[in-house]
Design a protein around this motif. Structure first.
Motif, PDB file in Angstrom:
ATOM      1  N   GLY A 123       0.786  -1.221   0.000  1.00 22.67           N
ATOM      2  CA  GLY A 123       0.000   0.000   0.000  1.00 22.67           C
ATOM      3  C   GLY A 123       0.820   1.274   0.000  1.00 22.67           C
ATOM      4  N   HIS A 124       2.146   1.133  -0.006  1.00 27.45           N
ATOM      5  CA  HIS A 124       3.024   2.303   0.058  1.00 27.45           C
ATOM      6  C   HIS A 124       4.093   2.225  -1.033  1.00 27.45           C
ATOM      7  N   ILE A 125       4.767   3.336  -1.219  1.00 29.22           N
ATOM      8  CA  ILE A 125       5.888   3.391  -2.154  1.00 29.22           C
ATOM      9  C   ILE A 125       7.176   3.345  -1.351  1.00 29.22           C
ATOM     10  N   SER A 126       8.009   2.365  -1.650  1.00 26.28           N
ATOM     11  CA  SER A 126       9.317   2.273  -1.009  1.00 26.28           C
ATOM     12  C   SER A 126      10.347   2.935  -1.920  1.00 26.28           C
ATOM     13  N   PHE A 127      11.110   3.850  -1.346  1.00 27.69           N
ATOM     14  CA  PHE A 127      12.122   4.539  -2.142  1.00 27.69           C
ATOM     15  C   PHE A 127      13.516   3.946  -1.919  1.00 27.69           C
ATOM     16  N   ASP A 128      13.551   2.728  -1.364  1.00 31.08           N
ATOM     17  CA  ASP A 128      14.823   2.019  -1.239  1.00 31.08           C
ATOM     18  C   ASP A 128      15.259   1.525  -2.619  1.00 31.08           C
ATOM     19  N   LYS A 129      16.539   1.520  -2.837  1.00 32.69           N
ATOM     20  CA  LYS A 129      17.130   0.973  -4.061  1.00 32.69           C
ATOM     21  C   LYS A 129      16.526   1.600  -5.322  1.00 32.69           C
ATOM     22  N   THR A 130      16.397   2.916  -5.300  1.00 31.22           N
ATOM     23  CA  THR A 130      15.905   3.619  -6.483  1.00 31.22           C
ATOM     24  C   THR A 130      17.059   4.320  -7.188  1.00 31.22           C
TER      25      THR A 130
END
Length: 405
Positions: free
Chosen positions: A55-62
């Motif tokens: 349900g969320h956006i993960s900004f890890d490893k972007t």
């Protein structure tokens, strides 16, 4: 109260219409631009479908793009707060709601839905969409070529139940009540998880405190002996077959968990183990209470004389002093602990009666800690099943056909 009677009471006999999702949006489009130029020195995150989780956006490893490229990419297809992003390629069917704090970013392999909130509540749609039923549906309709992907049509043609479609005010009120109930179960699960996790952490601290107290000896109280003088230290062998599915015997090798399963065993239970080589496992101390297969990258450490040294006591003393094992680690290439160095490690050996007392006390604390640790996922799973039951109850409106796309 039965499924239908509850729904009939909530809906008060009004009409429910299953509408195509494309009828409930003010905008929808693929986010699939030509891959831009990436630069780690820039500040705008560029995500893919893998970054949409829970349900969320993960900004890890972007990766990152320039603000100029972001402005150009988003000029005609902007991502706004409140939009739904759906993963469409590789990782499929995951959904996230864009928060104000997420902005600004861009990406690819996603489909954007901007709901008409005069007709459908965002949270109502989220509960409907983020369900095992939808996940199963997407797995059934996805194209399996390459990484696997969904088509826009698979999303646009989803049918969503809209209560009282001719009275938007009442429809939104009914949706709000459904959301209130489901959000309450979500909050209950989160609260329970936090409480049980806090309880588990407290028990772990208590356990560590009493273990350290019990295993701290004043100088002259006990005799310290070299491990190689009081215990057998050996590595094992590679089994003829390592099984992925659960079998009778654990395969214990390098690492902090079992490395698989075996149909045979080569080592008896009541044995202390610690990795001899490998990344991440050095210093870990395990206790195997039943027969297992000992691998070539792991030491077994067993008392030579059970009347002088209890294996379980040896486990506790090595576990509480694992920094000593870490101190033996040889760097360069693959980390390793030499048997000769391990054999020289000195450990305190009190009387057998004192060892028995220490083991009895620490076993009790370990049982208390493990009961909470094992009970935590069970309790969470129970609450999750309750949530899923009521979600299905509240969102499974009478309908002649199943969802099709």
């Amino acid at each position: 109260m039965s499924h239908l009677s509850y729904m009939e009471k909530l809906l008060d006999g009004i009409e429910v219409e299953w509408k195509l999702l494309e009828q409930l949006v003010v905008d929808k489009f693929w986010i699939m631009p030509a891959t831009p130029k990436f630069n780690e020195g820039e500040t705008i995150p560029y995500i893919t479908s893998k970054n949409i989780k829970g349900g969320h956006i993960s900004f890890d490893k972007t990766k990152f793009i320039s603000r100029e490229d972001y402005i150009e990419l988003s000029r005609n297809r902007p991502i706004l707060a409140g939009d739904f992003l759906i993963s469409m390629i590789g990782t499929i069917g995951e959904v996230a709601v864009v928060k104000e704090s997420d902005l600004a970013f861009y990406g690819q392999n996603m489909y954007l839905i901007r709901l008409d909130e005069t007709v459908i509540m965002s949270r109502y749609f989220w509960h409907f969409f983020d369900s095992p039923r939808m996940k199963s549906h997407f797995q059934a309709v996805k194209n399996n070529s390459g990484q696997g992907y969904l088509k826009a049509n698979n999303i646009d043609k989803l049918e969503i139940p809209i209560p009282c479609p001719n009275n938007p005010e009442k429809s939104l009120a009914i949706q709000a009540e459904i959301v209130r109930i489901l959000d309450a179960f979500t909050a209950m699960t989160a609260e329970l998880t936090a409480e049980l996790t806090a309880e588990l952490n407290m028990r772990k601290k208590q356990y560590n405190y009493y273990r350290d107290q019990l295993l701290s000896f004043e100088e002259g109280d006990v005799e310290w002996k070299a491990l190689g003088k009081i215990a057998e230290i050996k590595t094992g062998q590679k089994p003829s077959e390592i099984l992925d599915t659960e079998a009778e015997f654990d395969y214990i090798n390098a690492g902090t968990t079992r490395s698989g399963y075996c149909a045979l065993s080569n080592c008896e239970g009541d044995t202390v183990t610690t990795p001899s080589r490998g990344q991440g496992g050095i210093g870990f101390v395990g206790y195997q209470n039943k027969p297992f297969w000992l691998g070539p990258l792991c030491y077994k450490i067993r008392s030579i004389d059970n009347k002088a040294l209890i294996n379980k006591y040896l486990f506790y003393i090595l576990q509480s002093n694992n920094q000593l094992l870490l101190g033996l680690k040889k760097e360069g290439g693959v980390p390793a602990v030499n048997k000769s160095d391990l054999a020289k490690l000195e450990v305190p050996v009190p009387s057998i009666k004192k060892q028995e007392r220490i083991v009895a006390i620490l076993d009790k604390f370990d049982t208390l800690t493990c009961s909470i640790k094992e009970g935590l996922p069970r309790e969470i799973e129970l609450r999750q099943k309750q949530y899923e039951y009521y979600r299905d109850l509240l969102l499974s409106f009478p309908k002649s056909e199943e969802v099709t796309a």
